[in-house]
Design a protein around this motif. Structure first.
Motif, short mmCIF file in Angstrom:
data_model
loop_
_atom_site.label_atom_id
_atom_site.label_comp_id
_atom_site.label_asym_id
_atom_site.label_seq_id
_atom_site.Cartn_x
_atom_site.Cartn_y
_atom_site.Cartn_z
N ILE A 163 0.84 -1.20 0.00
CA ILE A 163 0.00 0.00 0.00
C ILE A 163 0.88 1.25 0.00
N ALA A 164 1.87 1.27 0.91
CA ALA A 164 2.72 2.45 1.03
C ALA A 164 3.49 2.69 -0.27
N GLY A 165 3.98 1.61 -0.88
CA GLY A 165 4.73 1.76 -2.13
C GLY A 165 3.85 2.34 -3.23
N THR A 166 2.62 1.83 -3.34
CA THR A 166 1.72 2.32 -4.38
C THR A 166 1.43 3.81 -4.19
N ILE A 167 1.02 4.18 -2.96
CA ILE A 167 0.71 5.60 -2.71
C ILE A 167 1.96 6.45 -2.94
N GLY A 168 3.08 6.01 -2.36
CA GLY A 168 4.31 6.80 -2.44
C GLY A 168 4.75 7.02 -3.88
N ILE A 169 4.72 5.95 -4.69
CA ILE A 169 5.18 6.07 -6.08
C ILE A 169 4.23 6.98 -6.87
N ILE A 170 2.91 6.82 -6.66
CA ILE A 170 1.97 7.66 -7.41
C ILE A 170 2.15 9.13 -7.04
N VAL A 171 2.14 9.43 -5.74
CA VAL A 171 2.26 10.83 -5.30
C VAL A 171 3.59 11.42 -5.75
N GLY A 172 4.67 10.67 -5.53
CA GLY A 172 6.00 11.17 -5.89
C GLY A 172 6.14 11.36 -7.39
N ALA A 173 5.61 10.40 -8.17
CA ALA A 173 5.75 10.48 -9.62
C ALA A 173 4.99 11.68 -10.18
N GLY A 175 4.10 14.43 -8.58
CA GLY A 175 4.75 15.67 -8.16
C GLY A 175 6.01 15.94 -8.95
N GLY A 176 6.84 14.90 -9.08
CA GLY A 176 8.13 15.08 -9.75
C GLY A 176 7.98 15.33 -11.24
N TYR A 177 7.01 14.67 -11.87
CA TYR A 177 6.90 14.78 -13.33
C TYR A 177 6.26 16.10 -13.74
N PHE A 178 5.16 16.46 -13.07
CA PHE A 178 4.47 17.66 -13.52
C PHE A 178 5.06 18.95 -12.96
N GLY A 179 5.65 18.89 -11.74
CA GLY A 179 6.26 20.08 -11.16
C GLY A 179 5.24 21.17 -10.92
N ALA A 230 7.68 8.53 -1.31
CA ALA A 230 7.21 9.60 -2.19
C ALA A 230 8.32 10.62 -2.45
N ARG A 231 9.05 10.98 -1.40
CA ARG A 231 10.12 11.98 -1.58
C ARG A 231 11.20 11.45 -2.52
N LEU A 232 11.55 10.18 -2.33
CA LEU A 232 12.60 9.61 -3.18
C LEU A 232 12.13 9.49 -4.63
N THR A 233 10.89 9.03 -4.83
CA THR A 233 10.35 8.90 -6.19
C THR A 233 10.32 10.27 -6.87
N ARG A 234 9.90 11.28 -6.11
CA ARG A 234 9.84 12.63 -6.67
C ARG A 234 11.22 13.05 -7.17
N GLY A 235 12.24 12.81 -6.32
CA GLY A 235 13.59 13.17 -6.71
C GLY A 235 14.04 12.46 -7.98
N ILE A 272 14.06 3.06 -5.58
CA ILE A 272 12.82 3.11 -4.80
C ILE A 272 12.61 1.81 -4.02
N LEU A 273 13.11 0.70 -4.57
CA LEU A 273 12.94 -0.59 -3.89
C LEU A 273 13.65 -0.62 -2.55
N VAL A 274 14.75 0.13 -2.43
CA VAL A 274 15.53 0.08 -1.20
C VAL A 274 14.72 0.58 0.01
N PRO A 275 14.14 1.81 -0.05
CA PRO A 275 13.34 2.22 1.12
C PRO A 275 12.11 1.33 1.33
N ILE A 276 11.61 0.69 0.28
CA ILE A 276 10.46 -0.20 0.47
C ILE A 276 10.88 -1.41 1.32
#
Lengths: 355, 328
Positions: A163-173, A175-179, A230-235, A272-276
Motif C-alpha cells: 500500500i505504502a509503495g503504491t501511494i508513495g510512487i503515485i504521489v511522488g511520480a 509531483g516530480g513529473y508535472f512540477g 514519495a520523496r525519493l520517487t519525486r527526486g 525506490i525498492l531500497v526504502p520499500i
C-alpha cells in the motif's frame, strides 16, 4: 559474434549473490514464508489429513479460516478435540498429524494426546520437552503461537508496504513529473503526513474503527508510511524527466501516463525498492510495537508482539520475552540486510567504489 | 534569505493548520469523550443525564467538530491552548511539568549518542574493510535492528528479576521512589538509578544509526579529489581523516541533528510507556486514551511545530555551512 550483455537486474543479482549475509537474510525470509504457508501442518491439534467414515478430510485447513473445517466434525460434536473422538467414533479411521501437537489458540488438556500431560498455566510454563518455548498465562503453547504468528509478521510487511509503495510512487511520480503547483500540492501533502506523529495517527484511527482487525492495522501502517518513498520517487522523476530518452518518447507522441509508467518508472525502480525493503522492516516493528502496547489484532489472530505483551505483567516469565523477541529481531534484521544488499547491488556510485 | 524564510514560515503555517485540523477531526471522532472515558473507569462517578448534558455544554463537547476546531484555533491565536478536561489544569502547565523528565532522558541519551557515534564512525571508516571493523559494524547493524521494546523487556528481566537482591538491581518503573521531602543528594542518585534503563534503550538504536551514517558519509568524502590531493602532498592518515574528510561530512550531520529535534523534546511513547516515565510521550499516550482533546491538540501542535522547525533549521544550517548551496 558479439555476446549479448546482461540486463541491469541480472547484473544486480550477480552482485547481490556475492554478499553472504544478504543471501542468508533472503534464505531466512524464504524459511519464514515456508513456515507461514505450512503453519497448520507444523503445529496444531487438527489432523493434516484423515480418513473418517470412509471419506478423506483435511481439518487443518480450519486454521486458515474456520469455514474450511469440514462440517461433519461439527455435526459429530468433535469440539476441536480430534485424537480421541476419531478413535471412538470411527475405529477404522486414520490420520496424519501435524509435526508438533500443540494448539496456538487454546491450552492442550491432559490426555488429549494419549499420555500427554496438561499444559502448565500461569507462571509455571517454563520451556520443557512438551512445550519447547514454554506456555503463556493461559497455558497456550508459545511455539505453536509463534508458528501461526509468522503469517501475521509476513503479511504485515508485504501488505502495508504494498500500500505504502503504491501511494508513495503515485504521489511522488505525479509531483516530480508535472512540477509547478502540482508538485507544491503533493509536497505539502507529504509534509503533512510526515509531521503527524505516526503512532498517534495509528492509535486514533484504530480507535475510530469499530472492530479493528489485522487488515485494518496493515492498511493504516501502509497509509502512514509512504512519505519517504514519495520523496525519493519525486527526486528520481525530477532527475529523469529531463533525460534524452524521455524527450525522445515525448517527441514520438507518448502521453504523460505512458512516459511515467513505461519510460521513467523502470529506470527509477531500483533506488525506490531500497526504502520499500527497509519499510517492510519498520512495518513489522510498528505492528509488533502496537500489539505489545495492547493495540494489536484481537484474538484469535496470533501476533509475536502480543506474546510479548503477556510478559509485561509478569517479568518472571522470561520465555515470553526471549523467543518472540528474538523472532522479531531476526526478521527485522533480515529485511534490513536485504535492503542493504539491494542498495549496494543497484547503486552505481557504490558499485564503482567497490571495484 | 529573508524572503525564503518568510515563504517557508507561511507555508509552514498552512501545513500546521491542515495537520491540527486532521488531528482534531480524528480525536473528536474516536468513540467516547473525556467524560465517558472517565466514568467508564469509575462507576461511582455516574451522573444523571442532565448533569452529563450540562458538563458537555461546559466543555464545548456538544458542538460539532468543525465548530470545535475553529474555537480551538481562535483560542490558539490568542495564545491560549485551553485546559485539560480530565486533569483540570491548563495544557501549558501540563506540558511544562512533563518536559523536564523527557529532556532529562533524551538529553542524556543525545549527549551519549554523539560522544560515542563520532569516534565510532571515524574508527569504522579508518579501518574500513578490516576484520575488526567488519565485526563492529555488524554488531552495530544488529543493534540497529533490535526493537526498543524487546530490548527494554530484556533489560527489565535482567536487572529486575535475575539480579534482584544484588547490588546490580535497578528500579523498573517511574522516576523516583523517595518521598518529595528527601534531601537533594539521595534524590539525585535515585533519579539517576531510575534513568539508567530508559537512557540505555533510547541511546543504542540512534547510536547504531548515527555511527553508520557517519561512516557512509565519510566513505563518500574519502573518494573525493581533495582527499587524494591531501594524501599526495604527504598529510598523515589521521590528518587526512580529520582535517580534510571529516570536516566535509559536517553538512549531512547538521541535517541529521535538525531532524532529531522532535524526538529530543517529544520523547518516545513506547519507552516512556514501558518504564512509566512521567514524560511527554506518556502524556500523549494517556491523553489519547482519556480522550482529553485539549491535551491531544496541544501536544500534536507541539510535535508538528518541532518537526517543521527541525526541517527548516536543517535547510538553513545546510546553506550556512556550505556556501555552494543556495536556498532559492
Amino acid at each position: 559474434m558479439m555476446q549479448r550483455s546482461h540486463g541491469f537486474w541480472v547484473e544486480a543479482w550477480r552482485r547481490y549473490r556475492r554478499r553472504p549475509l544478504a543471501m542468508a537474510a533472503l534464505a531466512f525470509v524464504a524459511l519464514l514464508i515456508l513456515v507461514a504457508t505450512f503453519a497448520p501442518a507444523i503445529a496444531g491439534t487438527k489432523p493434516v489429513l484423515c480418513r473418517y467414515k470412509g471419506q478423506l478430510y483435511a481439518p487443518c485447513l480450519g486454521y486458515f479460516d474456520r469455514r474450511f473445517e469440514p462440517a461433519i466434525f461439527t455435526k459429530d460434536k468433535f469440539r476441536g478435540t480430534y485424537p480421541r473422538n476419531l478413535a471412538e467414533k470411527d475405529p477404522g479411521s486414520w490420520a496424519i498429524w501435524p509435526l508438533f501437537f500443540q494448539d496456538p489458540y487454546r491450552s492442550v488438556r491432559a490426555n488429549e494426546w494419549p499420555g500427554r500431560p496438561e499444559n502448565p498455566a500461569m507462571d509455571q510454563g517454563r520451556p520443557s520437552w512438551t512445550n519447547p518455548f514454554g506456555t503463556d498465562q493461559a497455558g497456550v503453547d508459545v511455539l505453536a503461537k509463534m508458528v501461526h504468528g509468522t503469517t501475521v509478521a509476513l503479511l504485515v510487511g508485504f501488505v502495508s508496504m504494498g500500500i505504502a509503495g503504491t501511494i508513495g510512487i503515485i504521489v511522488g511520480a505525479i509531483g516530480g513529473y508535472f512540477g509547478g503547483w502540482v508538485d507544491m500540492l503533493t509536497s505539502r501533502l507529504t509534509e503533512i503526513v510526515m509531521c503527524v506523529p505516526t503512532l498517534v495517527l495509528i492509535l486514533a484511527i484504530l480507535a475510530i474503527i469499530e472492530k479493528p482487525t489485522i487488515w485494518h492495522t496493515m492498511a493504516i501502517i501502509g497509509m502512514t508510511g509512504w512519505t519517504g518513498i514519495a520523496r525519493l520517487t519525486r527526486g528520481e522523476f525530477l532527475r529523469l524527466k529531463g533525460s534524452e530518452y524521455v524527450m525522445a518518447a515525448r517527441a514520438v507522441g507518448a502521453g504523460p501516463a505512458r512516459i511515467m509508467l513505461r519510460h521513467i518508472l523502470p529506470n527509477a525502480l531500483a533506488p525506490i525498492l531500497v526504502p520499500i525493503t527497509f519499510g517492510i522492516a519498520s512495518a513489522i516493528l510498528t505492528e509488533s510495537g502496537l500489539s505489545f502496547l495492547g493495540f494489536g489484532p484481537p484474538p484469535p489472530s496470533a501476533s509475536w508482539g502480543s506474546i510479548l505483551n503477556g510478559a509485561r505483567s509478569n517479568l518472571g516469565m522470561w520465555w515470553l520475552v526471549l523467543f518472540p523477541g528474538t523472532a522479531i529481531f531476526l526478521t527485522v534484521l533480515a529485511y534490513n540486510l536485504i535492503g542493504e544488499g539491494l542498495q549496494e547491488a543497484t547503486d552505481p556510485r557504490l558499485r564503482e567504489a567497490r571495484k | 534569505m529573508a524572503t525564503y524564510l518568510l515563504r517557508r514560515l507561511l507555508l509552514g503555517c498552512v501545513t500546521l493548520a491542515a495537520i491540527t485540523c486532521i488531528v482534531y477531526a480524528l480525536a473528536r471522532n474516536m468513540p467516547g469523550n473525556p467524560l465517558s472515558a472517565q466514568m467508564g473507569e469509575d462507576p461511582s462517578r455516574k451522573i444523571t443525564a442532565e448533569d452529563y448534558a450540562r458538563m458537555q455544554r461546559a466543555y464545548g463537547l456538544d458542538k460539532s467538530w468543525p465548530e470545535g476546531y475553529l474555537q480551538w484555533a481562535g483560542n490558539l491565536l490568542r495564545g491560549d491552548l485551553g485546559r485539560s478536561i480530565t486533569r483540570k489544569q491548563p495544557v501549558t502547565t501540563l506540558i511544562g511539568e512533563r518536559i523536564g523528565p523527557t529532556l532529562l532522558v533524551s538529553g542524556s541519551a543525545f549527549v551519549l549518542i554523539w560522544l560515542a557515534a563520532v569516534p565510532l564512525g571515524l574508527y569504522a571508516s579508518a579501518r574500513s574493510g578490516r576484520m575488526d571493523e567488519r565485526a563492529t559494524s555488524l554488531l552495530l547493524y544488529a543493534l540497529y535492528s533490535f526493537p526498543t521494546f524487546v530490548a527494554a523487556l530484556f533489560l527489565q528481566v535482567l536487572f529486575a528479576v535475575w539480579l534482584r537482591g544484588t547490588a546490580w538491581e535497578l528500579p523498573l518503573f517511574g522516576m523516583s521512589d523517595l518521598p518529595a521531602d528527601a534531601s537533594l543528594g539521595p534524590r539525585i542518585l535515585d533519579v539517576a538509578r531510575h534513568m539508567i534503563l530508559p537512557v540505555t534503550c533510547q541511546t543504542y538504536v540512534s547510536l547504531a544509526y548515527d555511527s553508520r551514517f557517519i561512516k557512509a558519509t565519510m566513505e563518500e568524502a574519502i573518494r573525493q579529489d581533495y582527499v587524494r590531493t591531501a594524501r599526495a602532498k604527504g598529510a598523515g592518515p589521521w590528518r587526512v581523516l580529520f582535517r580534510h574528510a571529516f570536516r566535509n561530512t559536517l553538512i549531512p550531520l547538521v541535517t541529521l541533528l535538525g531532524l532529531s529535534l522532535p524526538a529530543l523534546i517529544g520523547g518516545s511513547i513506547i519507552i516512556e510507556q514501558i518504564f512509566t516515565w512521567p514524560g511527554m510521550g506518556r502524556l500523549f499516550f494517556e491523553s489519547i486514551r482519556e480522550r482529553d482533546y485539549p491535551t491531544i491538540m496541544g501536544l500534536a501542535l507541539m510535535f508538528s511545530v518541532l518537526t517543521l522547525l527541525g526541517q527548516l533549521l536543517a535547510d538553513v544550517l545546510y546553506c550556512l555551512v556550505d556556501p555552494r548551496v543556495s536556498v532559492a
